[in-house]
Scaffold this active site. Structure first.
Site, PDB file in Angstrom:
ATOM      1  N   CYS A   2       0.866  -1.167   0.000  1.00 40.56           N
ATOM      2  CA  CYS A   2       0.000   0.000   0.000  1.00 40.56           C
ATOM      3  C   CYS A   2       0.901   1.214   0.000  1.00 40.56           C
ATOM      4  O   CYS A   2       1.550   1.516   1.005  1.00 40.56           O
ATOM      5  CB  CYS A   2      -0.923  -0.001   1.225  1.00 40.56           C
ATOM      6  SG  CYS A   2      -2.002   1.456   1.291  1.00 40.56           S
ATOM      7  N   GLU A 103      -4.046   1.119  -5.882  1.00 40.51           N
ATOM      8  CA  GLU A 103      -3.135   0.055  -6.282  1.00 40.51           C
ATOM      9  C   GLU A 103      -2.998   0.108  -7.801  1.00 40.51           C
ATOM     10  O   GLU A 103      -3.900   0.581  -8.499  1.00 40.51           O
ATOM     11  CB  GLU A 103      -3.625  -1.303  -5.803  1.00 40.51           C
ATOM     12  CG  GLU A 103      -2.570  -2.392  -5.854  1.00 40.51           C
ATOM     13  CD  GLU A 103      -1.269  -1.964  -5.207  1.00 40.51           C
ATOM     14  OE1 GLU A 103      -0.345  -1.569  -5.963  1.00 40.51           O
ATOM     15  OE2 GLU A 103      -1.164  -2.017  -3.970  1.00 40.51           O
TER      16      GLU A 103
END
Length: 223
Positions: A2, A103
């Site tokens: 992340c 993402e």
């Protein structure tokens, strides 16, 4: 992993959602990047409180801040044993609020990765499982920093990326924040993929690739 997220809920909504005191002054953020100061929620004297910490955990034994570039995430599988994280895992856990995270998906036949924005389906702010640490520079300056724990992707995330942040359900927040964990195994059991049915994702513009672009357009569906 992340490496970017967004937090744009107003402070009053966040205070209510996390039932936390000492809310820092916040502005809407649509492209939060490592090394920036971010809000965390931790337990102090039996109450949840907000604080600000630098994203990229710096262990207390580090000689300088550079290690923080490599510790924005902690892997769920090794967080209890890896030297950079194991002490914080035992004693300094926190929640990291986010409205959603980004993402990047590898596109077949293209050198350009497609960014996606992922949220909870009910659009409530989510709580990443986090760790925080206090470090003192050689000059004697105190700095608090943090890391987001990541785990295997769920079925929603798998086509995009094979990892995702650990998102904790509200019913698990107290157990995670408890200052002195009674059972590390119980904590480890919280570090699992979130329910795919409770999440949604959509492609966004590559403008999010640059942390200089911190605009609401970053989270909009790509045109």
């Amino acid at each position: 992993m992340c490496g970017r997220f967004a937090l744009y809920s107003d402070p009053f909504s966040l205070a209510k959602r996390f039932e936390a005191d000492a809310l820092p002054e916040l502005r809407p953020r649509y492209n939060v990047a490592p090394t920036q100061s971010i809000p965390i929620v931790r337990e102090e004297s039996g109450k949840r409180r907000f604080a600000l910490a630098r994203w990229g955990l710096i262990p207390h034994w580090a000689k300088d801040m550079d290690i923080g570039y490599h510790t924005i995430n902690a892997r769920a599988e090794t967080v209890a044993t890896k030297p950079a994280f194991r002490n914080a895992f035992k004693h300094r856990r926190c929640l990291i609020p986010a409205d959603g995270f980004y993402e990047w998906q590898v596109a077949p036949g293209s050198k350009v990765k497609q960014p996606w924005f992922i949220v909870l389906r009910d659009r409530e702010p989510m709580a990443f499982a986090g760790l925080w640490e206090r470090w003192q520079s050689p000059e004697g300056e105190d700095l608090e920093s943090c890391s987001i724990i990541v785990t295997d992707a769920n079925v929603l995330m798998w086509p995009i990326h094979d990892r995702m942040p650990v998102i904790l359900a509200p019913g698990d927040w107290d157990a995670w924040l408890e200052a002195e964990a009674k059972d590390a195994g119980d904590l480890q059991g919280l570090l699992k993929p979130y329910s795919a049915e409770a999440m949604k994702a959509w492609p966004v513009s590559t403008m999010v690739n640059s942390p200089r672009n911190d605009l609401a357009e970053c989270v909009e569906v790509a045109k």
